[in-house]
Design a protein around this motif. Structure first.
Motif, PDB file in Angstrom:
ATOM      1  N   ASN A  55       0.820  -1.295  -0.047  1.00 42.15           N
ATOM      2  CA  ASN A  55       0.069  -0.019   0.130  1.00 42.15           C
ATOM      3  C   ASN A  55       1.043   1.414   0.052  1.00 42.15           C
ATOM      4  OD1 ASN A  55      -2.984   0.160   0.121  1.00 42.15           O
ATOM      5  ND2 ASN A  55      -2.601  -1.383   1.499  1.00 42.15           N
ATOM      6  N   ARG A  56       1.670   1.091   0.805  1.00 39.27           N
ATOM      7  CA  ARG A  56       2.672   2.450   1.044  1.00 39.27           C
ATOM      8  C   ARG A  56       3.581   2.495  -0.370  1.00 39.27           C
ATOM      9  NH1 ARG A  56       4.712   6.319   5.060  1.00 39.27           N
ATOM     10  NH2 ARG A  56       2.517   6.068   5.409  1.00 39.27           N
ATOM     11  N   ALA A  57       4.027   1.318  -1.018  1.00 35.86           N
ATOM     12  CA  ALA A  57       4.664   1.379  -2.059  1.00 35.86           C
ATOM     13  C   ALA A  57       4.041   2.077  -3.231  1.00 35.86           C
ATOM     14  CB  ALA A  57       5.219   0.147  -2.563  1.00 35.86           C
ATOM     15  N   LEU A  77      -5.935  11.927   2.926  1.00 36.10           N
ATOM     16  CA  LEU A  77      -6.731  11.664   4.029  1.00 36.10           C
ATOM     17  C   LEU A  77      -6.503  10.128   4.741  1.00 36.10           C
ATOM     18  CD1 LEU A  77     -10.002  12.513   1.794  1.00 36.10           C
ATOM     19  CD2 LEU A  77      -8.428  14.143   3.370  1.00 36.10           C
ATOM     20  N   GLY A  78      -6.655  10.059   6.121  1.00 36.08           N
ATOM     21  CA  GLY A  78      -6.371   9.067   6.944  1.00 36.08           C
ATOM     22  C   GLY A  78      -4.758   8.531   6.659  1.00 36.08           C
ATOM     23  N   SER A  79      -4.130   9.579   7.098  1.00 32.09           N
ATOM     24  CA  SER A  79      -2.493   9.774   6.579  1.00 32.09           C
ATOM     25  C   SER A  79      -1.731   8.640   7.344  1.00 32.09           C
ATOM     26  CB  SER A  79      -1.970  11.131   6.485  1.00 32.09           C
ATOM     27  OG  SER A  79      -2.443  11.735   7.772  1.00 32.09           O
ATOM     28  N   VAL A 107      -4.400  14.390   6.732  1.00 31.18           N
ATOM     29  CA  VAL A 107      -5.637  14.634   7.539  1.00 31.18           C
ATOM     30  C   VAL A 107      -5.741  13.129   8.158  1.00 31.18           C
ATOM     31  CG1 VAL A 107      -8.137  14.796   7.608  1.00 31.18           C
ATOM     32  CG2 VAL A 107      -6.755  15.763   5.888  1.00 31.18           C
ATOM     33  N   ASP A 108      -5.838  13.216   9.812  1.00 33.09           N
ATOM     34  CA  ASP A 108      -6.040  12.000  10.360  1.00 33.09           C
ATOM     35  C   ASP A 108      -6.559  12.466  12.006  1.00 33.09           C
ATOM     36  OD1 ASP A 108      -4.626   8.993  10.187  1.00 33.09           O
ATOM     37  OD2 ASP A 108      -5.422   9.361  11.885  1.00 33.09           O
ATOM     38  N   TYR A 109      -7.725  11.570  12.386  1.00 31.38           N
ATOM     39  CA  TYR A 109      -7.987  11.958  13.514  1.00 31.38           C
ATOM     40  C   TYR A 109      -7.446  11.286  14.628  1.00 31.38           C
ATOM     41  CZ  TYR A 109     -11.277   7.740  13.052  1.00 31.38           C
ATOM     42  OH  TYR A 109     -11.690   6.389  13.140  1.00 31.38           O
ATOM     43  N   ARG A 135      -8.701  15.977  11.835  1.00 40.29           N
ATOM     44  CA  ARG A 135     -10.347  15.974  11.544  1.00 40.29           C
ATOM     45  C   ARG A 135     -10.641  14.516  11.165  1.00 40.29           C
ATOM     46  NH1 ARG A 135     -12.708  20.923  13.088  1.00 40.29           N
ATOM     47  NH2 ARG A 135     -11.142  22.715  12.479  1.00 40.29           N
ATOM     48  N   ASP A 136     -11.821  14.396  11.334  1.00 37.46           N
ATOM     49  CA  ASP A 136     -12.621  13.027  10.863  1.00 37.46           C
ATOM     50  C   ASP A 136     -12.771  13.349   9.497  1.00 37.46           C
ATOM     51  OD1 ASP A 136     -14.459  11.123  10.189  1.00 37.46           O
ATOM     52  OD2 ASP A 136     -14.916  11.065  12.447  1.00 37.46           O
ATOM     53  N   ILE A 137     -12.354  12.319   8.723  1.00 38.47           N
ATOM     54  CA  ILE A 137     -12.444  12.450   7.155  1.00 38.47           C
ATOM     55  C   ILE A 137     -13.820  12.606   6.765  1.00 38.47           C
ATOM     56  CG2 ILE A 137     -10.260  12.055   6.569  1.00 38.47           C
ATOM     57  CD1 ILE A 137     -11.670   9.311   5.444  1.00 38.47           C
ATOM     58  N   MET A 163      -6.559   8.574  -0.762  1.00 42.19           N
ATOM     59  CA  MET A 163      -7.346   7.720   0.255  1.00 42.19           C
ATOM     60  C   MET A 163      -6.760   6.330   0.247  1.00 42.19           C
ATOM     61  SD  MET A 163     -10.927   9.397  -0.798  1.00 42.19           S
ATOM     62  CE  MET A 163     -11.754   9.610   0.745  1.00 42.19           C
ATOM     63  N   ILE A 164      -5.608   6.104   1.044  1.00 41.65           N
ATOM     64  CA  ILE A 164      -4.865   4.980   1.015  1.00 41.65           C
ATOM     65  C   ILE A 164      -5.244   4.142   2.240  1.00 41.65           C
ATOM     66  CG2 ILE A 164      -2.448   3.986   0.812  1.00 41.65           C
ATOM     67  CD1 ILE A 164      -3.327   5.798  -1.735  1.00 41.65           C
ATOM     68  N   THR A 165      -5.699   3.025   2.013  1.00 37.99           N
ATOM     69  CA  THR A 165      -6.018   2.173   3.190  1.00 37.99           C
ATOM     70  C   THR A 165      -6.777   2.923   4.368  1.00 37.99           C
ATOM     71  OG1 THR A 165      -3.784   1.470   2.975  1.00 37.99           O
ATOM     72  CG2 THR A 165      -4.900   0.061   4.501  1.00 37.99           C
TER      73      THR A 165
HETATM   74  C1  LIG Z   1      -4.438   1.728   7.939  1.00 39.30           C
HETATM   75  S1  LIG Z   1      -4.151   3.413   8.449  1.00 39.30           S
HETATM   76  C2  LIG Z   1      -3.433   3.956   6.813  1.00 39.30           C
HETATM   77  C3  LIG Z   1      -2.356   5.002   6.817  1.00 39.30           C
HETATM   78  C4  LIG Z   1      -1.839   5.600   5.520  1.00 39.30           C
HETATM   79  N1  LIG Z   1      -2.945   6.191   4.683  1.00 39.30           N
HETATM   80  C5  LIG Z   1      -0.918   4.556   4.794  1.00 39.30           C
HETATM   81  O1  LIG Z   1      -1.681   4.084   3.875  1.00 39.30           O
HETATM   82  O2  LIG Z   1       0.252   4.376   5.184  1.00 39.30           O
HETATM   83  C6  LIG Z   1      -5.571   4.270   8.411  1.00 39.30           C
HETATM   84  C7  LIG Z   1      -5.556   5.541   9.111  1.00 39.30           C
HETATM   85  O3  LIG Z   1      -6.900   6.213   8.623  1.00 39.30           O
HETATM   86  C8  LIG Z   1      -7.172   6.765   9.913  1.00 39.30           C
HETATM   87  N2  LIG Z   1      -8.675   7.151   9.920  1.00 39.30           N
HETATM   88  C9  LIG Z   1      -9.696   5.954  10.032  1.00 39.30           C
HETATM   89  N3  LIG Z   1     -10.726   6.528   9.819  1.00 39.30           N
HETATM   90  C10 LIG Z   1     -10.711   7.858   9.635  1.00 39.30           C
HETATM   91  C11 LIG Z   1     -11.583   8.945   9.923  1.00 39.30           C
HETATM   92  N4  LIG Z   1     -12.838   8.896  10.057  1.00 39.30           N
HETATM   93  N5  LIG Z   1     -11.131  10.120   9.830  1.00 39.30           N
HETATM   94  C12 LIG Z   1      -9.730  10.425   9.684  1.00 39.30           C
HETATM   95  N6  LIG Z   1      -8.680   9.594  10.002  1.00 39.30           N
HETATM   96  C13 LIG Z   1      -9.269   8.257   9.905  1.00 39.30           C
HETATM   97  C14 LIG Z   1      -6.696   6.134  11.092  1.00 39.30           C
HETATM   98  O4  LIG Z   1      -6.691   6.844  12.293  1.00 39.30           O
HETATM   99  C15 LIG Z   1      -5.339   5.448  10.467  1.00 39.30           C
HETATM  100  O5  LIG Z   1      -4.155   6.607  10.903  1.00 39.30           O
END
Ligand SMILES: C[S@@+](CC[C@H](N)C(=O)[O-])C[C@H]1O[C@@H](n2cnc3c(N)ncnc32)[C@H](O)[C@@H]1O
Length: 279
Positions: A55-57, A77-79, A107-109, A135-137, A163-165
């Protein structure tokens, strides 16, 4: 910040997706409860660490391709907890236009993800072009209205929205179709929308398929219940925009930069990825 320091608002009694994911990637911003959950999850579904790395790659390949295509703004989003190969690192290392500055908004909550991202950006002196929005995405208007987003992102210009994972944490009750439409509407022509999402295709070996379902069930006990989705469920999120070549693929098959290893090949039935470009 070390993992011994617990930032305000962090619940170290319950595993969190951000910190468990950091553990999958070999990071250090996780607590015993996260590691224990991660080890249990790995026993149920041993592909979790390889697929997290892929996913990261994929994200790295997308960011590089977007930069090459002339995009200078990135919203992730969801970093998550920043581990090696974060968006701003790729942008910083490849940015070649001294007269213009790039922009990266994470963006991450989650408290650890937010605290650590802020700290890293401050330490690197990157806060004039990169920032963290806690924030909450699921509340796109709040993400857009946040002071940091407003300071860094010009929505009249192309943005690469990542919007990765993360979308597998958006359940049916959160109305993902409407949510995706809200983000799409904000993007200017020429913008990119990059998505990865957990799945389980029909050709998955039965034992692995049973494992991934148990793995997803385990997330019901965390702050982030998760959902797998099919390609048919994910495709409409791109709003009919053309997908960049090679279309929607398994993670190792989107513009691979090296030959796909046997372990990488094993993850093919378990995640979709695609990048769309707004015409
Ligand atoms: C599996 S990690 C993925 C991190 C990054 N995107 C990556 O691929 O390396 C998922 C991230 O999404 C965040 N997350 C999940 N639901 C979220 C929401 N509703 N709002 C903000 N962040 C959210 C989680 O806190 C987590 O940090």
């Amino acid at each position: 910040m070390t993992a011994d320091e617990v930032p305000p608002g962090v619940d170290v009694e319950k595993p969190s997706a951000a910190r468990v994911y950091d553990w999958y990637l070999g990071g250090s911003q996780n607590w015993a409860v996260d590691r224990e959950f991660g080890r249990r999850a790995e026993r149920v579904w041993p592909l979790i660490r390889p697929i997290s790395r892929q996913n990261r790659a994929f994200m790295n390949r997308v960011v590089r391709a977007a930069l090459e295509a002339g995009i200078r703004q990135f919203v992730d989003l969801g970093s998550g907890v920043p581990t090696a190969g974060n968006v701003h690192e790729i942008v910083r290392d490849r940015w070649t236009a001294p007269d213009r500055r790039p922009a990266v908004v994470y963006v991450d909550y989650e408290a650890v993800a937010a605290a650590h991202s802020t700290l890293i950006l401050e330490r690197e002196g990157a806060t004039d072009w990169a920032g963290l929005v806690r924030r909450d995405i699921r509340e796109p208007e709040a993400v857009f209205a946040d002071e940091t987003t407003r300071r860094l992102i010009d929505w009249s210009q192309p943005v690469c929205l990542l919007m990765i994972t993360v979308l597998h944490f958006i359940g049916p009750a959160d109305e993902p179709d409407a949510l995706m439409a809200a983000y799409r509407e904000k993007l200017a022509p020429g913008s990119w929308l990059a998505v990865t999402h957990g799945t389980c295709t029909e050709d998955a070996p039965p034992e692995r398929a049973a494992g991934v379902r148990r793995f997803v069930d385990a997330y019901r006990d965390t702050s982030n219940p998760a959902y797998l989705r099919s390609a048919e469920e994910i495709r409409p999120w791109f709003g009919g925009w053309p997908l960049l070549e090679p279309g929607m693929t398994a993670l190792p098959d989107w513009r691979p930069s090296s030959p796909v290893s046997p372990l990488e090949a094993e993850t093919r039935p378990f995640a979709w990825c695609a990048v769309a470009r707004r015409p």
